[in-house]
Design a protein around this motif. Sequence first.
Motif, PDB file in Angstrom:
ATOM      1  N   GLU A   7      11.948  18.568  32.997  1.00 56.70           N
ATOM      2  CA  GLU A   7      12.318  19.971  33.108  1.00 56.70           C
ATOM      3  C   GLU A   7      12.481  20.357  34.571  1.00 56.70           C
ATOM      4  O   GLU A   7      11.734  19.894  35.428  1.00 56.70           O
ATOM      5  N   VAL A   8      13.453  21.196  34.830  1.00 61.45           N
ATOM      6  CA  VAL A   8      13.609  21.786  36.147  1.00 61.45           C
ATOM      7  C   VAL A   8      12.750  23.044  36.149  1.00 61.45           C
ATOM      8  O   VAL A   8      12.931  23.932  35.321  1.00 61.45           O
ATOM      9  N   TYR A  85      19.970  27.786  41.966  1.00 60.23           N
ATOM     10  CA  TYR A  85      19.357  26.465  41.883  1.00 60.23           C
ATOM     11  C   TYR A  85      19.205  25.916  43.295  1.00 60.23           C
ATOM     12  O   TYR A  85      20.148  25.941  44.085  1.00 60.23           O
ATOM     13  N   PRO A  87      18.927  22.671  45.249  1.00 62.03           N
ATOM     14  CA  PRO A  87      19.043  21.221  45.114  1.00 62.03           C
ATOM     15  C   PRO A  87      18.033  20.461  45.977  1.00 62.03           C
ATOM     16  O   PRO A  87      17.594  19.379  45.599  1.00 62.03           O
ATOM     17  N   ASP A  90      14.772  21.108  43.920  1.00 61.55           N
ATOM     18  CA  ASP A  90      14.954  20.916  42.483  1.00 61.55           C
ATOM     19  C   ASP A  90      14.196  21.938  41.644  1.00 61.55           C
ATOM     20  O   ASP A  90      13.356  21.610  40.824  1.00 61.55           O
ATOM     21  N   TYR A  91      14.505  23.201  41.892  1.00 59.96           N
ATOM     22  CA  TYR A  91      13.950  24.268  41.055  1.00 59.96           C
ATOM     23  C   TYR A  91      14.980  25.374  40.910  1.00 59.96           C
ATOM     24  O   TYR A  91      15.921  25.485  41.695  1.00 59.96           O
ATOM     25  N   ILE A  92      14.782  26.200  39.898  1.00 58.01           N
ATOM     26  CA  ILE A  92      15.623  27.375  39.666  1.00 58.01           C
ATOM     27  C   ILE A  92      14.825  28.599  40.091  1.00 58.01           C
ATOM     28  O   ILE A  92      13.705  28.826  39.623  1.00 58.01           O
TER      29      ILE A  92
END
Length: 160
Positions: A7-8, A85, A87, A90-92
């Motif tokens: 999961e992000v 997002y 990069p 690596d999270y929203i």
Amino acid sequence: MSKGNIEVPLRCKGIAVVLLKKFDNEYKVLLLKQATPVLQDAWCYIGGGIEEGETAWQSALREVEEETGITKFSLYTSNKFDQFYSPDEDYIYLAPVFVGYVDDEQDVILNYEHSEYKWLSFNEAIEHVALPGNDEVLTFIEKHFVKNTPKELLRVGGVV
């Protein structure tokens, strides 16, 4: 070896505020020109981090005062979110968007984070905002907070 789904993560560590003020019977949007290295010279609405012990709406009140000097306004939750997002990490990122109706006599006094400000029509503001998605937020705000009267249950923080 079994491959599981990864999961992000979602992170909500900040807020955004769209301030509205009436000029000649038309609501205009406050945009600020960033003066700090992140988003240098980009036109944005108000944003900032949630500090320890604060609710999101309390952060919105504080950030408005810190960034603009404005203290007299009615604050509403919009049920809309700024999102992007990252990069690198690596999270929203999600930030609840609030809407503030500014009293007529309030003037803008910028802090060090911004070099300029403008009160713009929605069409002008949509053309000026720097980040993808900000235009969608402004279109949503115009529909639900200018063309329609917001529900009282969306009001937060009492009268400021």
